[in-house]
Design an enzyme around this catalytic site. Structure first.
Site, PDB file in Angstrom:
ATOM      1  N   HIS A 100      59.518 -17.888 -48.950  1.00 16.01           N
ATOM      2  CA  HIS A 100      60.153 -18.814 -50.485  1.00 16.01           C
ATOM      3  C   HIS A 100      60.116 -19.966 -50.773  1.00 16.01           C
ATOM      4  CE1 HIS A 100      64.480 -21.572 -50.408  1.00 16.01           C
ATOM      5  NE2 HIS A 100      63.454 -22.287 -50.677  1.00 16.01           N
ATOM      6  N   GLU A 101      59.073 -20.243 -49.915  1.00 20.81           N
ATOM      7  CA  GLU A 101      57.572 -21.458 -50.169  1.00 20.81           C
ATOM      8  C   GLU A 101      56.778 -21.140 -51.236  1.00 20.81           C
ATOM      9  OE1 GLU A 101      59.084 -24.492 -49.841  1.00 20.81           O
ATOM     10  OE2 GLU A 101      60.413 -23.353 -48.003  1.00 20.81           O
ATOM     11  N   GLN A 121      58.887 -29.373 -55.216  1.00 17.33           N
ATOM     12  CA  GLN A 121      60.167 -29.540 -55.290  1.00 17.33           C
ATOM     13  C   GLN A 121      60.618 -31.783 -54.905  1.00 17.33           C
ATOM     14  OE1 GLN A 121      61.104 -26.845 -51.569  1.00 17.33           O
ATOM     15  NE2 GLN A 121      63.268 -27.005 -52.634  1.00 17.33           N
ATOM     16  N   GLY A 140      61.140 -26.319 -45.212  1.00 17.45           N
ATOM     17  CA  GLY A 140      60.167 -26.391 -45.765  1.00 17.45           C
ATOM     18  C   GLY A 140      60.272 -26.961 -46.814  1.00 17.45           C
ATOM     19  N   CYS A 163      68.037 -24.255 -50.004  1.00 21.49           N
ATOM     20  CA  CYS A 163      66.554 -24.284 -50.545  1.00 21.49           C
ATOM     21  C   CYS A 163      67.473 -25.722 -50.751  1.00 21.49           C
ATOM     22  CB  CYS A 163      66.961 -23.369 -51.700  1.00 21.49           C
ATOM     23  SG  CYS A 163      65.759 -25.030 -52.675  1.00 21.49           S
ATOM     24  N   LEU A 164      66.566 -27.026 -50.448  1.00 26.34           N
ATOM     25  CA  LEU A 164      66.705 -27.862 -50.386  1.00 26.34           C
ATOM     26  C   LEU A 164      66.796 -28.864 -51.852  1.00 26.34           C
ATOM     27  CD1 LEU A 164      63.909 -30.015 -48.319  1.00 26.34           C
ATOM     28  CD2 LEU A 164      67.028 -29.590 -47.832  1.00 26.34           C
TER      29      LEU A 164
HETATM   30 ZN   LIG Z   1      63.810 -23.857 -51.144  1.00 26.69          ZN
END
Ligand SMILES: [Zn+2]
Length: 169
Positions: free
Chosen positions: A134-135, A50, A45, A92-93
């Protein structure tokens, strides 16, 4: 085009994103780039903030390229229903190398626009439900660490500050 992922500490991650109003070629290109950037970063995601773009837009593919039908574009998404509870490790990225158990709803229904601006509703469970939450959180300037204990969060932030000082963040 592959964007680099913005990391925790950048204020764009902690402010509410702006609604998407134009469903044009530029948006289509951005969505394509977001999928590419997400796969490159090995994520399932990715939200526009981000990659430094403060827009209410996210892409999800919980099958990671296995099922083309699992590719989801969420424009201006809202959570309209949640059910149950489920605790799973979450990452999370934008906060690489860290994972913490987070309690979330097990089943989630979103209402969002697709790439053409058409509204749709979709219900997901487990990982997909978690991705929806999350997104959508990202688009509200919220990170998953806001759902863990203050003690764990402070510890994590301390480690991150150390990495920042060492130039490793
Ligand atoms: Zn994230």
């Amino acid at each position: 085009m592959i964007y680099s992922i913005v990391k925790f500490g950048n204020p764009v991650l902690e402010k509410p994103a702006e609604r998407v109003a134009a469903f044009d070629e530029e948006l289509k290109k951005l969505v394509e780039d977001m999928f590419e950037s997400m796969y490159e970063a090995k994520g399932v995601g990715l939200a526009a903030p981000q990659i430094g773009i403060s827009k209410r837009l996210a892409v999800i593919d919980v099958t990671f390229k296995e099922d083309p039908n699992a590719k989801l574009v969420l424009v201006n998404p809202e959570i309209i229903h949640t059910e149950g509870k489920h605790t799973q490790p979450e990452g999370c990225l934008s906060i690489p190398e860290f994972r913490e158990p987070v309690s979330r709803a097990r089943e989630v229904t979103i209402r969002a626009q697709d790439i053409n601006g058409n509204w749709y509703e979709k219900t997901g469970d487990d990982l997909l439900a978690r991705a929806f939450l999350h997104e959508t959180d990202h688009l509200n300037g919220k990170l998953y660490i806001s759902h863990i204990s203050a003690l764990k969060r402070d510890l994590m932030k301390r480690k991150i500050r150390k990495l920042m000082k060492a130039g490793e963040w």
